[in-house]
Design a protein around this motif. Structure first.
Motif: not given
Ligand code: MN
Length: 199
Positions: A66-71, A73-77, A165-171
């Motif tokens: 699915k490509g990297p998420s910016t959320d 909460r999403d766990k991308r395989l 998984v995206k970290k919680s930061d300004e991005g």
């Protein structure tokens, strides 16, 4: 280093026919400075995104359906794939039918990254972090920015399964969907459909 590089790319080369695929066969050493990353959109048998991090003169690679998420909460395989040559950072084109990975490839995002992986307050080199199954990087791309964590979940040596998984930061931004809102190549401005028309 040249001998070492050939070994690192042995699997990559064994899957491909030089001269039949337009893909680079590698060998160019690092450009120096901050290490690079690339995310390629690849319309092969199934559409996916290839996430690659420069380390030790190769690109450590994962295939992310699915490509990297910016959320966050999403766990991308993310399935680990063979190391690619550094020249692959710029690769965009059509891999002919019958060849490994046949289909279209565009550079969906690229830039530099910082390795933020730490273990017990010790900075861990990227290759060692990948071996250990825990990687944290900060991306400075055109579409993606900020921290991402890669964690190995299991699988065998051939097909390691990881989560990206995206970290919680300004991005981080749960409302963004950059795969659909920003589909074009950051190199050529072409979408994967336009690439096919041009070739
Ligand atoms: Mn691919």
């Amino acid at each position: 280093m040249a001998g070492n590089d050939r070994d690192r790319l042995k699997t990559y080369r064994s899957k491909r026919h030089e001269g039949r695929t337009p893909e680079p066969m590698g060998g160019t050493p690092s450009r120096g400075g901050e290490p690079h990353f690339v995310i390629q959109k690849h319309a092969a048998t199934t559409l996916h995104y290839d996430f690659r991090l420069e380390a030790d003169d190769v690109l450590l690679s994962w295939s992310v359906p699915k490509g990297p998420s910016t959320d966050p909460r999403d766990k991308r395989l993310a399935m680990r794939t063979e190391d690619h040559p550094l020249d692959y950072l710029d690769f965009e084109g059509v891999i002919p039918s019958g060849e490994y990975g046949a289909g279209r490839v565009i550079v969906w995002d690229t830039g530099t990254y910082q390795n933020l992986t730490e273990l017990r307050h010790r900075e861990v080199p990227l290759a060692e972090a990948v071996e250990s199954g825990h990687v944290t990087v900060w991306l400075e791309g055109e579409k993606l920015r900020g921290g991402y964590a890669l964690t190995r979940m299991g699988g065998d040596d051939e097909r390691e399964r990881w989560l990206l998984v995206k970290k919680s930061d300004e991005g981080a931004d749960a409302r963004r969907n950059p795969q659909s809102s920003q589909p074009a190549s950051v190199r050529s401005g072409r979408t994967i459909e336009e690439l096919a028309e041009d070739c």
